[in-house]
Write a protein that holds these residues in place. Structure first.
Motif, PDB file in Angstrom:
ATOM      1  N   UNK A 186      36.750 -15.743 -15.106  1.00  0.00           N
ATOM      2  CA  UNK A 186      37.619 -17.072 -14.777  1.00  0.00           C
ATOM      3  C   UNK A 186      37.877 -17.988 -15.987  1.00  0.00           C
ATOM      4  N   UNK A 187      38.504 -17.490 -16.104  1.00  0.00           N
ATOM      5  CA  UNK A 187      39.450 -19.390 -16.940  1.00  0.00           C
ATOM      6  C   UNK A 187      40.556 -19.295 -17.269  1.00  0.00           C
ATOM      7  N   UNK A 188      40.923 -21.001 -17.514  1.00  0.00           N
ATOM      8  CA  UNK A 188      41.950 -21.289 -17.362  1.00  0.00           C
ATOM      9  C   UNK A 188      42.037 -21.931 -15.824  1.00  0.00           C
ATOM     10  N   UNK A 189      40.783 -21.965 -14.827  1.00  0.00           N
ATOM     11  CA  UNK A 189      41.363 -22.398 -13.315  1.00  0.00           C
ATOM     12  C   UNK A 189      40.473 -23.519 -13.354  1.00  0.00           C
TER      13      UNK A 189
ATOM     14  N   UNK B 129      41.415 -12.727  -6.835  1.00  0.00           N
ATOM     15  CA  UNK B 129      40.896 -11.551  -6.614  1.00  0.00           C
ATOM     16  C   UNK B 129      39.524 -12.116  -7.016  1.00  0.00           C
ATOM     17  N   UNK B 130      39.072 -12.802  -8.022  1.00  0.00           N
ATOM     18  CA  UNK B 130      37.832 -13.124  -8.805  1.00  0.00           C
ATOM     19  C   UNK B 130      37.318 -14.686  -8.825  1.00  0.00           C
TER      20      UNK B 130
ATOM     21  N   UNK C 185      46.769 -19.072  -9.487  1.00  0.00           N
ATOM     22  CA  UNK C 185      45.915 -18.243 -10.029  1.00  0.00           C
ATOM     23  C   UNK C 185      46.885 -17.240  -9.867  1.00  0.00           C
ATOM     24  N   UNK C 186      46.439 -16.022 -11.207  1.00  0.00           N
ATOM     25  CA  UNK C 186      47.679 -14.824 -11.427  1.00  0.00           C
ATOM     26  C   UNK C 186      46.423 -14.002  -9.868  1.00  0.00           C
TER      27      UNK C 186
END
Length: 282
Positions: free
Chosen positions: A28-31, A206-207, A200-201
């Motif tokens: 998970x990137x960008x979080x 989900x991740x 989050x998308x």
């Protein structure tokens, strides 16, 4: 199954659960960091609450154990935050290897706080293990060392938390300990997560939820492993996380540890096995 077989099974499941948690954290990137930690503990809190209701166990434990429960939760949270930072910035194998230094800190902390005796062979093993860790870290005086230092500090904080877990194991239910830790973690990380919240998308959500599920599997696994058997009987199986980290790091990220990291990891595992057999004899 015998209690020891149950403990070994729980420890292997715990190692696999925490390794898959590391995969989702790294993927998970960008979080932001604290948002990841918040979701990780929010799911654990829900699972622990369900387990408590199912068993009718007290949520907050006994009054005389509140300080130990709070300390265990605080050090555990510090370990998680530092571990997530290390995972995001190191290879999965290296972060797994550094994470497995925590039993060394457990030995040191148990000697200091639980008055457990430590002999010359254990002291020598601690020194050799840190030399193995240096091969993984490959020290250099630059900011690039921060993730490795975070990994070591995470292991130290986790070592204190696991020492307190050993202190509490006959005093409180594993479900109570996990619920307390998850609640404290959610309360303390919520303000930081909200301050830099990123929507989050669907895939990221989900991740993030999977991170919490895998963390719950790992947390319950290791807690019940130490409930079913002594640490001297099952602790070595926790080092399977290093092997899992190497395999899953290659599968998901195409990471191949360098020669020094593999040598350092081999030293850490070899010394852990030696200490495992030494403690059994003691």
């Amino acid at each position: 199954m015998s209690n020891k077989t149950k403990a070994v099974f729980c420890m292997l499941i715990s190692a696999l659960g925490f390794t898959f948690m590391s995969v989702t954290v790294k993927y998970v990137t960008g979080i932001p960091l604290f948002e990841k930690v918040f979701f990780r503990n929010l799911i654990s809190l829900g699972v622990a609450f369900f387990m408590l209701k199912k068993s009718s166990t007290p949520m907050f434990g006994r009054r005389e154990n509140q300080l130990a429960l709070l300390a265990r939760s605080s050090f555990g949270l510090a370990g998680v935050v530092l571990n997530f930072y290390a995972i995001a910035n190191l290879t999965l194998a290296d972060s797994s290897m550094l994470g497995k230094l925590s039993p060394i800190f457990v030995t040191i902390m148990a000697c200091i706080f639980l008055k457990e005796k430590i002999d010359s062979k254990q002291i020598l093993s601690i020194i050799i293990t840190f030399l193995g860790a240096l091969l993984v870290i490959k020290p250099e005086f630059s900011l690039e060392m921060l993730p490795s230092l975070a990994g070591i500090m995470s292991a130290a904080a986790s070592g204190v938390a696991y020492t307190l877990l050993r202190y509490l194991k006959d005093k409180e239910s594993p479900d109570t300990i996990i619920f307390y830790f998850s609640l404290i973690s959610v309360i303390f990380t919520a303000p930081f997560a909200l301050a830099e919240y990123v929507q989050p998308t669907f895939i990221q959500l989900g991740l993030l939820l999977a991170t919490g599920v895998f963390a719950s599997v790992g947390q319950f696994g290791i807690t019940y492993a130490y409930k079913y058997a002594k640490a001297t009987e099952v602790s070595i199986y926790n080092y399977s996380a290093i092997v899992f980290g190497i395999i899953l790091g290659f599968i998901f990220f195409g990471e191949i540890p360098d020669t020094l990291s593999l040598l350092g990891g081999a030293i850490i595992i070899a010394v852990a096995f030696y200490i495992f057999k030494h403690n059994q004899k003691k």
